[in-house]
Write a protein that holds these residues in place. Structure first.
Motif, mmCIF file in Angstrom:
data_model
loop_
_atom_site.group_PDB
_atom_site.id
_atom_site.type_symbol
_atom_site.label_atom_id
_atom_site.label_comp_id
_atom_site.label_asym_id
_atom_site.label_seq_id
_atom_site.Cartn_x
_atom_site.Cartn_y
_atom_site.Cartn_z
ATOM 1 N N ALA A 127 -14.015 -24.251 -8.063
ATOM 2 C CA ALA A 127 -12.727 -23.568 -7.931
ATOM 3 C C ALA A 127 -12.934 -22.094 -7.619
ATOM 4 C CB ALA A 127 -11.906 -23.726 -9.211
ATOM 5 N N MET A 128 -13.901 -21.483 -8.305
ATOM 6 C CA MET A 128 -14.166 -20.067 -8.073
ATOM 7 C C MET A 128 -14.711 -19.826 -6.662
ATOM 8 S SD MET A 128 -15.621 -17.398 -10.770
ATOM 9 C CE MET A 128 -17.367 -17.472 -10.730
ATOM 10 N N GLU A 129 -15.567 -20.715 -6.185
ATOM 11 C CA GLU A 129 -16.110 -20.587 -4.830
ATOM 12 C C GLU A 129 -14.997 -20.686 -3.780
ATOM 13 O OE1 GLU A 129 -19.062 -23.650 -4.667
ATOM 14 O OE2 GLU A 129 -20.504 -22.493 -5.860
ATOM 15 N N VAL A 130 -14.101 -21.649 -3.960
ATOM 16 C CA VAL A 130 -12.988 -21.817 -3.023
ATOM 17 C C VAL A 130 -12.066 -20.599 -3.087
ATOM 18 C CG1 VAL A 130 -10.915 -23.176 -2.497
ATOM 19 C CG2 VAL A 130 -13.072 -24.332 -3.015
ATOM 20 N N GLY A 131 -11.795 -20.120 -4.304
ATOM 21 C CA GLY A 131 -10.951 -18.936 -4.477
ATOM 22 C C GLY A 131 -11.544 -17.709 -3.806
ATOM 23 N N GLU A 132 -12.853 -17.533 -3.967
ATOM 24 C CA GLU A 132 -13.524 -16.393 -3.336
ATOM 25 C C GLU A 132 -13.506 -16.504 -1.812
ATOM 26 O OE1 GLU A 132 -17.384 -16.278 -5.164
ATOM 27 O OE2 GLU A 132 -16.614 -15.341 -6.992
ATOM 28 N N ALA A 133 -13.713 -17.706 -1.293
ATOM 29 C CA ALA A 133 -13.666 -17.912 0.156
ATOM 30 C C ALA A 133 -12.266 -17.629 0.698
ATOM 31 C CB ALA A 133 -14.095 -19.337 0.495
ATOM 32 N N THR A 134 -11.262 -18.019 -0.067
ATOM 33 C CA THR A 134 -9.875 -17.769 0.341
ATOM 34 C C THR A 134 -9.584 -16.271 0.339
ATOM 35 O OG1 THR A 134 -9.201 -19.919 -0.526
ATOM 36 C CG2 THR A 134 -7.458 -18.291 -0.179
ATOM 37 N N LEU A 135 -10.032 -15.585 -0.693
ATOM 38 C CA LEU A 135 -9.846 -14.136 -0.760
ATOM 39 C C LEU A 135 -10.555 -13.445 0.403
ATOM 40 C CD1 LEU A 135 -8.717 -11.701 -2.266
ATOM 41 C CD2 LEU A 135 -10.776 -11.720 -3.690
ATOM 42 N N LYS A 136 -11.730 -13.924 0.759
ATOM 43 C CA LYS A 136 -12.473 -13.371 1.891
ATOM 44 C C LYS A 136 -11.678 -13.540 3.192
ATOM 45 C CE LYS A 136 -16.953 -13.725 4.191
ATOM 46 N NZ LYS A 136 -18.242 -14.440 4.210
ATOM 47 N N ARG A 137 -11.057 -14.737 3.371
ATOM 48 C CA ARG A 137 -10.242 -14.976 4.572
ATOM 49 C C ARG A 137 -9.035 -14.034 4.611
ATOM 50 N NH1 ARG A 137 -11.529 -20.243 3.357
ATOM 51 N NH2 ARG A 137 -9.476 -20.849 2.615
ATOM 52 N N ILE A 138 -8.435 -13.791 3.449
ATOM 53 C CA ILE A 138 -7.289 -12.871 3.388
ATOM 54 C C ILE A 138 -7.729 -11.470 3.804
ATOM 55 C CG2 ILE A 138 -5.654 -11.717 1.839
ATOM 56 C CD1 ILE A 138 -5.618 -14.340 0.189
ATOM 57 N N LYS A 139 -8.826 -10.999 3.235
ATOM 58 C CA LYS A 139 -9.333 -9.654 3.558
ATOM 59 C C LYS A 139 -9.689 -9.546 5.035
ATOM 60 C CE LYS A 139 -11.031 -8.444 -1.030
ATOM 61 N NZ LYS A 139 -12.219 -8.162 -1.852
ATOM 62 N N GLN A 140 -10.340 -10.577 5.568
ATOM 63 C CA GLN A 140 -10.716 -10.580 6.984
ATOM 64 C C GLN A 140 -9.467 -10.524 7.863
ATOM 65 O OE1 GLN A 140 -12.961 -14.034 8.167
ATOM 66 N NE2 GLN A 140 -12.975 -13.463 10.318
ATOM 67 N N HIS A 141 -8.456 -11.316 7.514
ATOM 68 C CA HIS A 141 -7.210 -11.333 8.280
ATOM 69 C C HIS A 141 -6.530 -9.961 8.227
ATOM 70 C CE1 HIS A 141 -3.641 -13.064 10.115
ATOM 71 N NE2 HIS A 141 -2.911 -12.505 9.174
ATOM 72 N N ASN A 142 -6.482 -9.354 7.046
ATOM 73 C CA ASN A 142 -5.873 -8.033 6.912
ATOM 74 C C ASN A 142 -6.636 -6.991 7.715
ATOM 75 O OD1 ASN A 142 -3.911 -9.071 5.263
ATOM 76 N ND2 ASN A 142 -4.862 -8.401 3.361
ATOM 77 N N HIS A 143 -7.957 -7.103 7.730
ATOM 78 C CA HIS A 143 -8.796 -6.182 8.508
ATOM 79 C C HIS A 143 -8.504 -6.335 10.008
ATOM 80 C CE1 HIS A 143 -12.232 -3.644 9.392
ATOM 81 N NE2 HIS A 143 -12.681 -4.575 10.225
ATOM 82 N N GLU A 144 -8.376 -7.594 10.462
ATOM 83 C CA GLU A 144 -8.053 -7.854 11.866
ATOM 84 C C GLU A 144 -6.684 -7.289 12.230
ATOM 85 O OE1 GLU A 144 -8.412 -12.089 12.251
ATOM 86 O OE2 GLU A 144 -10.603 -12.030 12.033
ATOM 87 N N LEU A 145 -5.709 -7.448 11.337
ATOM 88 C CA LEU A 145 -4.378 -6.901 11.576
ATOM 89 C C LEU A 145 -4.422 -5.379 11.661
ATOM 90 C CD1 LEU A 145 -2.090 -9.100 9.298
ATOM 91 C CD2 LEU A 145 -2.312 -9.196 11.786
ATOM 92 N N ALA A 146 -5.200 -4.757 10.787
ATOM 93 C CA ALA A 146 -5.323 -3.294 10.795
ATOM 94 C C ALA A 146 -5.974 -2.822 12.082
ATOM 95 C CB ALA A 146 -6.121 -2.828 9.582
ATOM 96 N N ASN A 147 -6.979 -3.548 12.554
ATOM 97 C CA ASN A 147 -7.630 -3.177 13.810
ATOM 98 C C ASN A 147 -6.684 -3.293 14.992
ATOM 99 O OD1 ASN A 147 -10.072 -2.557 12.647
ATOM 100 N ND2 ASN A 147 -11.014 -4.541 13.103
ATOM 101 N N LYS A 148 -5.879 -4.361 15.008
ATOM 102 C CA LYS A 148 -4.906 -4.530 16.100
ATOM 103 C C LYS A 148 -3.881 -3.404 16.075
ATOM 104 C CE LYS A 148 -5.154 -9.537 16.559
ATOM 105 N NZ LYS A 148 -4.444 -10.810 16.330
ATOM 106 N N ALA A 149 -3.441 -3.030 14.884
ATOM 107 C CA ALA A 149 -2.446 -1.966 14.752
ATOM 108 C C ALA A 149 -3.014 -0.635 15.225
ATOM 109 C CB ALA A 149 -1.982 -1.857 13.309
ATOM 110 N N SER A 150 -4.265 -0.358 14.897
ATOM 111 C CA SER A 150 -4.857 0.920 15.314
ATOM 112 C C SER A 150 -5.141 0.941 16.800
ATOM 113 C CB SER A 150 -6.126 1.212 14.515
ATOM 114 O OG SER A 150 -7.135 0.287 14.817
ATOM 115 N N GLU A 151 -5.465 -0.213 17.391
ATOM 116 C CA GLU A 151 -5.704 -0.280 18.833
ATOM 117 C C GLU A 151 -4.429 -0.119 19.634
ATOM 118 O OE1 GLU A 151 -7.623 -3.998 19.586
ATOM 119 O OE2 GLU A 151 -9.478 -3.404 18.551
ATOM 120 N N SER A 152 -3.339 -0.687 19.136
ATOM 121 C CA SER A 152 -2.077 -0.613 19.871
ATOM 122 C C SER A 152 -1.306 0.668 19.563
ATOM 123 C CB SER A 152 -1.195 -1.840 19.546
ATOM 124 O OG SER A 152 -0.810 -1.802 18.195
ATOM 125 N N GLY A 153 -1.645 1.340 18.477
ATOM 126 C CA GLY A 153 -0.878 2.519 18.090
ATOM 127 C C GLY A 153 -1.577 3.745 18.376
#
Length: 153
Positions: A127-153
């Motif tokens: 459960a902890m491994e799956v939770g950590e992997a999910t948190l990693k995906r969230i952080k990665q997605h947020n990082h990608e969104l931030a990069n897109k925002a900085s590139e377009s803005g």
């Protein structure tokens, strides 16, 4: 007619598209029904509708697109978890994890459902491994969104 195309029968192509459209419409209806049952905490009916959506159409669900299959699978896994069928919920959530073409939100919610179900089964490490992997995906997605925002803005 010069190229010989006039001899091609397009009936099969149109028939196949009809079958795809029909399967998708049925799967979408089943998803909506499952979500309605889920909201009123009728988890057994939600699971039945989601499962029916996964098997929609003449090809036993093969014509349902991956993103829709992921939504149905996540809904099924969550309904099964709340209905107390934990082992089957894990199986369904694992199937959703294998679908590559799914929405980020479905991916994250499915990960959380899987982690919670594993925890309820007493599989704390998994459960902890799956939770950590999910948190990693969230952080990665947020990082990608931030990069897109900085590139377009």
């Amino acid at each position: 007619w010069l190229c010989g195309c006039k001899n091609i029968d397009t009936t099969d192509v149109h028939s196949m598209q009809y079958q795809v459209d029909k399967a998708n419409a049925e799967a979408e209806t089943r998803l909506k029904n499952a979500q309605k049952y889920y909201r009123v905490k009728n988890f057994l009916e939600a699971a039945l509708e989601a499962r029916a959506g996964l098997h929609a159409g003449p090809e036993d669900g093969a014509l349902v697109p991956p993103a829709l299959r992921a939504q149905l699978g996540y809904t099924l896994a969550t309904a099964l978890m709340f209905d107390g069928d934990l082992k089957e919920a894990v199986e369904e959530a694992e199937k959703v994890r294998e679908i590559s073409d799914k929405e980020h939100t479905v991916d994250v919610l499915n990960g959380l459902t899987l982690a919670e179900t594993l925890s309820r089964l007493g599989q704390k490490k998994e459960a902890m491994e799956v939770g950590e992997a999910t948190l990693k995906r969230i952080k990665q997605h947020n990082h990608e969104l931030a990069n897109k925002a900085s590139e377009s803005g």
